[in-house]
Motif scaffolding. Structure first.
Motif, PDB file in Angstrom:
ATOM      1  N   CYS A  93      14.006   5.161   2.144  1.00  9.73           N
ATOM      2  CA  CYS A  93      14.408   4.061   1.258  1.00  9.73           C
ATOM      3  C   CYS A  93      13.211   3.189   0.875  1.00  9.73           C
ATOM      4  N   THR A  94      13.435   2.387  -0.160  1.00  5.27           N
ATOM      5  CA  THR A  94      12.401   1.439  -0.593  1.00  5.27           C
ATOM      6  C   THR A  94      12.952   0.024  -0.517  1.00  5.27           C
ATOM      7  N   PHE A  95      12.045  -0.930  -0.547  1.00  6.71           N
ATOM      8  CA  PHE A  95      12.429  -2.338  -0.623  1.00  6.71           C
ATOM      9  C   PHE A  95      11.628  -2.969  -1.742  1.00  6.71           C
ATOM     10  N   GLN A  96      12.116  -4.085  -2.224  1.00  8.22           N
ATOM     11  CA  GLN A  96      11.363  -4.851  -3.213  1.00  8.22           C
ATOM     12  C   GLN A  96      11.696  -6.317  -3.043  1.00  8.22           C
ATOM     13  N   ASN A  97      10.670  -7.133  -3.147  1.00  9.68           N
ATOM     14  CA  ASN A  97      10.828  -8.580  -3.012  1.00  9.68           C
ATOM     15  C   ASN A  97       9.612  -9.251  -3.650  1.00  9.68           C
ATOM     16  N   LYS A  98       9.496 -10.531  -3.446  1.00 12.56           N
ATOM     17  CA  LYS A  98       8.369 -11.257  -4.061  1.00 12.56           C
ATOM     18  C   LYS A  98       7.028 -10.744  -3.563  1.00 12.56           C
ATOM     19  N   ASP A  99       6.973 -10.249  -2.319  1.00 17.52           N
ATOM     20  CA  ASP A  99       5.718  -9.752  -1.762  1.00 17.52           C
ATOM     21  C   ASP A  99       5.273  -8.432  -2.390  1.00 17.52           C
ATOM     22  N   THR A 100       6.189  -7.726  -3.032  1.00 14.14           N
ATOM     23  CA  THR A 100       5.857  -6.476  -3.727  1.00 14.14           C
ATOM     24  C   THR A 100       5.890  -6.685  -5.239  1.00 14.14           C
ATOM     25  N   ASN A 101       5.936  -7.933  -5.654  1.00 19.23           N
ATOM     26  CA  ASN A 101       6.094  -8.274  -7.079  1.00 19.23           C
ATOM     27  C   ASN A 101       7.340  -7.621  -7.666  1.00 19.23           C
ATOM     28  N   TYR A 102       8.360  -7.494  -6.818  1.00 18.95           N
ATOM     29  CA  TYR A 102       9.651  -6.914  -7.188  1.00 18.95           C
ATOM     30  C   TYR A 102       9.541  -5.467  -7.652  1.00 18.95           C
ATOM     31  N   GLU A 103       8.480  -4.792  -7.205  1.00 19.19           N
ATOM     32  CA  GLU A 103       8.319  -3.363  -7.451  1.00 19.19           C
ATOM     33  C   GLU A 103       8.777  -2.625  -6.199  1.00 19.19           C
ATOM     34  N   PRO A 104       9.468  -1.486  -6.347  1.00 23.98           N
ATOM     35  CA  PRO A 104       9.905  -0.724  -5.164  1.00 23.98           C
ATOM     36  C   PRO A 104       8.706  -0.288  -4.322  1.00 23.98           C
ATOM     37  N   HIS A 105       8.863  -0.431  -3.019  1.00 24.86           N
ATOM     38  CA  HIS A 105       7.810  -0.047  -2.072  1.00 24.86           C
ATOM     39  C   HIS A 105       8.487   0.681  -0.903  1.00 24.86           C
ATOM     40  N   PRO A 106       7.974   1.833  -0.478  1.00 21.54           N
ATOM     41  CA  PRO A 106       8.606   2.568   0.628  1.00 21.54           C
ATOM     42  C   PRO A 106       8.606   1.753   1.925  1.00 21.54           C
ATOM     43  N   TYR A 107       9.762   1.715   2.575  1.00 19.56           N
ATOM     44  CA  TYR A 107       9.834   1.046   3.881  1.00 19.56           C
ATOM     45  C   TYR A 107       8.812   1.655   4.845  1.00 19.56           C
ATOM     46  N   LYS A 108       8.626   2.978   4.768  1.00 20.35           N
ATOM     47  CA  LYS A 108       7.697   3.648   5.682  1.00 20.35           C
ATOM     48  C   LYS A 108       6.289   3.088   5.566  1.00 20.35           C
ATOM     49  N   GLU A 109       5.987   2.506   4.428  1.00 13.77           N
ATOM     50  CA  GLU A 109       4.649   1.955   4.196  1.00 13.77           C
ATOM     51  C   GLU A 109       4.671   0.427   4.193  1.00 13.77           C
ATOM     52  N   TYR A 110       5.613  -0.151   4.929  1.00 17.02           N
ATOM     53  CA  TYR A 110       5.749  -1.616   4.984  1.00 17.02           C
ATOM     54  C   TYR A 110       4.459  -2.299   5.423  1.00 17.02           C
ATOM     55  N   SER A 111       3.665  -1.616   6.271  1.00 17.23           N
ATOM     56  CA  SER A 111       2.449  -2.251   6.802  1.00 17.23           C
ATOM     57  C   SER A 111       1.386  -2.472   5.719  1.00 17.23           C
ATOM     58  N   ASP A 112       1.517  -1.818   4.564  1.00 15.39           N
ATOM     59  CA  ASP A 112       0.623  -2.124   3.441  1.00 15.39           C
ATOM     60  C   ASP A 112       0.843  -3.569   2.985  1.00 15.39           C
ATOM     61  N   ILE A 113       2.092  -4.018   3.050  1.00 11.01           N
ATOM     62  CA  ILE A 113       2.472  -5.356   2.587  1.00 11.01           C
ATOM     63  C   ILE A 113       2.446  -6.352   3.750  1.00 11.01           C
ATOM     64  N   TYR A 114       2.848  -5.895   4.936  1.00 10.53           N
ATOM     65  CA  TYR A 114       2.926  -6.759   6.122  1.00 10.53           C
ATOM     66  C   TYR A 114       2.054  -6.177   7.243  1.00 10.53           C
ATOM     67  N   PRO A 115       0.732  -6.244   7.106  1.00 10.65           N
ATOM     68  CA  PRO A 115      -0.160  -5.587   8.069  1.00 10.65           C
ATOM     69  C   PRO A 115      -0.143  -6.191   9.477  1.00 10.65           C
ATOM     70  N   LYS A 116       0.361  -7.388   9.638  1.00  6.41           N
ATOM     71  CA  LYS A 116       0.364  -8.023  10.966  1.00  6.41           C
ATOM     72  C   LYS A 116       1.673  -7.808  11.712  1.00  6.41           C
ATOM     73  N   TRP A 117       2.520  -6.910  11.198  1.00  5.60           N
ATOM     74  CA  TRP A 117       3.795  -6.611  11.838  1.00  5.60           C
ATOM     75  C   TRP A 117       3.827  -5.166  12.313  1.00  5.60           C
ATOM     76  N   ARG A 118       4.442  -4.934  13.478  1.00 14.58           N
ATOM     77  CA  ARG A 118       4.683  -3.592  14.001  1.00 14.58           C
ATOM     78  C   ARG A 118       6.185  -3.426  14.174  1.00 14.58           C
ATOM     79  N   ILE A 119       6.769  -2.578  13.336  1.00 13.98           N
ATOM     80  CA  ILE A 119       8.201  -2.269  13.426  1.00 13.98           C
ATOM     81  C   ILE A 119       8.295  -0.789  13.764  1.00 13.98           C
ATOM     82  N   THR A 120       8.790  -0.491  14.936  1.00  9.84           N
ATOM     83  CA  THR A 120       8.853   0.886  15.414  1.00  9.84           C
ATOM     84  C   THR A 120       9.957   1.648  14.688  1.00  9.84           C
ATOM     85  N   PRO A 121       9.586   2.740  13.976  1.00  4.96           N
ATOM     86  CA  PRO A 121      10.615   3.529  13.285  1.00  4.96           C
ATOM     87  C   PRO A 121      11.493   4.258  14.300  1.00  4.96           C
TER      88      PRO A 121
END
Length: 150
Positions: A93-121
């Motif tokens: 799946c993808t997510f989009q919000n203000k941090d992605t400029n409302y463009e779809p971004h893969p959840y799997k690549e969330y660390s591109d947008i939130y590099p200081k977070w670790r979310i274990t898949p």
């Protein structure tokens, strides 16, 4: 009694040096720990050391909540997102919000947008029973609040 007198003397010194607010903030930070929130479900970082980033330790949460509790919805269908973050980052799946400029971004690549977070898949981690009950009971109110569909 000696301990109380020592603490009162320390408080007086802090007040006299106009450091009261600074010291109070320091103590509250030690008590509360890190106050950063998961970018998807808004659960507070579990790490008790508020300064953990300076040691190279990323933010993390042991138990995420369903994302619909923080206004997340699927853009195509406008339906509330019932998944927890651990499931989403393991999905296609993808997510989009203000941090992605409302463009779809893969959840799997969330660390591109939130590099200081670790979310274990992990697809096997369900939401806690409480949050399942809560979302089931209040899904229409949640959807209404965020102008989404159930």
């Amino acid at each position: 009694v000696g301990c109380l007198m020592k603490m009162e003397c320390e408080i007086k010194k802090i007040k006299d040096n106009n450091q009261w607010e600074e010291k109070a903030l320091e103590y509250f930070t030690k008590i509360l720990g890190c106050c950063e929130q998961c970018p998807f479900c808004a659960v507070q970082c579990d790490l008790l050391n508020a300064d953990h980033e300076s040691y190279g330790v990323d933010h993390s949460v042991a138990q995420h909540r369903p994302q619909c509790l923080t206004m997340h919805q699927f853009p195509q269908s406008n339906k509330i997102v019932l998944d927890i973050c651990s499931t989403s980052v393991a999905s296609e799946c993808t997510f989009q919000n203000k941090d992605t400029n409302y463009e779809p971004h893969p959840y799997k690549e969330y660390s591109d947008i939130y590099p200081k977070w670790r979310i274990t898949p992990d697809l096997s981690l369900p939401a806690s029973s409480y949050w399942k009950w809560f979302v089931c009971k209040y899904s229409s109110e949640i959807a209404k609040r965020y102008h989404a569909k159930e």
